[in-house]
Design a protein around this motif. Sequence first.
Motif, mmCIF file in Angstrom:
data_model
loop_
_atom_site.group_PDB
_atom_site.id
_atom_site.type_symbol
_atom_site.label_atom_id
_atom_site.label_comp_id
_atom_site.label_asym_id
_atom_site.label_seq_id
_atom_site.Cartn_x
_atom_site.Cartn_y
_atom_site.Cartn_z
ATOM 1 N N GLY A 84 2.613 6.440 0.206
ATOM 2 C CA GLY A 84 2.766 5.815 1.509
ATOM 3 C C GLY A 84 3.813 4.716 1.524
ATOM 4 O O GLY A 84 4.502 4.508 2.526
ATOM 5 N N SER A 85 3.958 4.023 0.401
ATOM 6 C CA SER A 85 4.951 2.938 0.313
ATOM 7 C C SER A 85 6.381 3.464 0.407
ATOM 8 O O SER A 85 7.313 2.708 0.686
ATOM 9 C CB SER A 85 4.762 2.151 -0.991
ATOM 10 O OG SER A 85 5.150 2.923 -2.112
ATOM 11 N N LEU A 137 7.247 5.686 2.600
ATOM 12 C CA LEU A 137 7.400 5.963 4.031
ATOM 13 C C LEU A 137 7.850 7.390 4.362
ATOM 14 O O LEU A 137 8.838 7.599 5.095
ATOM 15 C CB LEU A 137 8.356 4.959 4.675
ATOM 16 C CG LEU A 137 7.939 3.482 4.602
ATOM 17 C CD1 LEU A 137 8.997 2.604 5.250
ATOM 18 C CD2 LEU A 137 6.588 3.269 5.277
ATOM 19 N N LEU A 185 -2.556 3.258 6.115
ATOM 20 C CA LEU A 185 -1.159 3.611 5.860
ATOM 21 C C LEU A 185 -0.252 2.996 6.917
ATOM 22 O O LEU A 185 -0.714 2.650 8.008
ATOM 23 C CB LEU A 185 -0.993 5.139 5.884
ATOM 24 C CG LEU A 185 -1.678 5.923 4.774
ATOM 25 C CD1 LEU A 185 -1.670 7.411 5.099
ATOM 26 C CD2 LEU A 185 -1.007 5.662 3.434
ATOM 27 N N PRO A 186 1.040 2.859 6.623
ATOM 28 C CA PRO A 186 1.983 2.389 7.641
ATOM 29 C C PRO A 186 1.900 3.265 8.894
ATOM 30 O O PRO A 186 1.735 4.487 8.796
ATOM 31 C CB PRO A 186 3.337 2.531 6.954
ATOM 32 C CG PRO A 186 3.029 2.397 5.488
ATOM 33 C CD PRO A 186 1.702 3.069 5.313
ATOM 34 N N LYS A 187 2.028 2.662 10.052
ATOM 35 C CA LYS A 187 1.863 3.390 11.310
ATOM 36 C C LYS A 187 2.900 4.488 11.508
ATOM 37 O O LYS A 187 2.678 5.432 12.276
ATOM 38 C CB LYS A 187 1.912 2.412 12.484
ATOM 39 C CG LYS A 187 0.693 1.500 12.562
ATOM 40 C CD LYS A 187 0.752 0.619 13.796
ATOM 41 C CE LYS A 187 -0.498 -0.256 13.893
ATOM 42 N NZ LYS A 187 -0.473 -1.132 15.107
ATOM 43 N N SER A 188 4.020 4.381 10.828
ATOM 44 C CA SER A 188 5.075 5.388 11.003
ATOM 45 C C SER A 188 4.710 6.725 10.361
ATOM 46 O O SER A 188 5.310 7.759 10.691
ATOM 47 C CB SER A 188 6.390 4.880 10.399
ATOM 48 O OG SER A 188 6.260 4.718 8.983
ATOM 49 N N ILE A 189 3.735 6.729 9.465
ATOM 50 C CA ILE A 189 3.344 7.958 8.767
ATOM 51 C C ILE A 189 2.312 8.720 9.588
ATOM 52 O O ILE A 189 1.255 8.188 9.928
ATOM 53 C CB ILE A 189 2.766 7.646 7.369
ATOM 54 C CG1 ILE A 189 3.803 6.939 6.506
ATOM 55 C CG2 ILE A 189 2.294 8.938 6.691
ATOM 56 C CD1 ILE A 189 3.269 6.487 5.155
ATOM 57 N N ASP A 220 7.586 10.806 6.502
ATOM 58 C CA ASP A 220 7.244 10.948 7.924
ATOM 59 C C ASP A 220 5.838 11.502 8.119
ATOM 60 O O ASP A 220 5.157 11.149 9.087
ATOM 61 C CB ASP A 220 8.254 11.875 8.603
ATOM 62 C CG ASP A 220 9.659 11.283 8.597
ATOM 63 O OD1 ASP A 220 9.800 10.123 9.019
ATOM 64 O OD2 ASP A 220 10.589 11.970 8.162
#
Length: 202
Positions: free
Chosen positions: A11-12, A14, A37-41, A16
Motif C-alpha cells: 500500500g505504501s 500506492l 490504506l491510502p484513499k487513492s487505492i 491504483d
Amino acid sequence: MKYPENILEVGSLLPDYMGFIFWEKSARYFESTIPKLPKSIKKVGVFVNATLDEILDKIKTHDLQAVQLHGNESVEFCELLKKNTSKLIVIIKVFPILDTFDFGILNSYEKVCDFFLFDTKGKLPGGNGTTFDWKVLEQYPSTKPFFLSGGIGIEEFDSLQELLKTNLPVFAIDVNSKFELEPGLKNIQLCRDAINRVSSNQ
C-alpha cells in the motif's frame, strides 16, 4: 493480497488497485481484516461464482470499491449486481484466453460491466502464472477499456511497453503470482520496480 503487514507495505507504493480473493479454494483466500490504506487505492474483491448476497456482504464488510468476477457469471447476474450496488462500485468481468477467443461473447456484457479483464485460461480461475498470446488482442472490437492479466512478470515489461503503444484500450496491468514470495505474499522490491517502470513510461 493476504497478509496485513504485507498489504501495508504494498500500500505504501500506492498502486491504483489492490485485490483480495474471496474464493475459499484459492491459496490466496483472504479471511482477515483489510488494514487502513491510502484513499487513492481501490480495494477489489475477487469472486468466483459467488452469490449476490455473498458479494454484497463483502462489499459492506471490507468497504470495497470494485468487484472482479472470475467465474461463469452471466449477463443477468452482472446486471443484478449493478442494480444492487452503488454507482461507485466498479464491476470488472474476467474472460480467460489461451490461443484464440470469441470476442463476440463480450457484446452482451458491454452495458453491465465497467471493465473487462483478460487472463490466461488455465486449471485455476486465476494465478496460473502463465501469459497468453497477446496478439489475440489485435482482434479486440470494443472501445471499452480492459485490464491485462495472466502471468505478467518483470521480464514481460518490454513487450508490455510495446503493447501500450498500440491503440488498444489497456486501462490497467494486473500482476500477481510472478511478484510473490509465496501465494498472497508480495515481493516488495519487485512491486516497486514494476511501479517505477510503468510510471517512467507514462
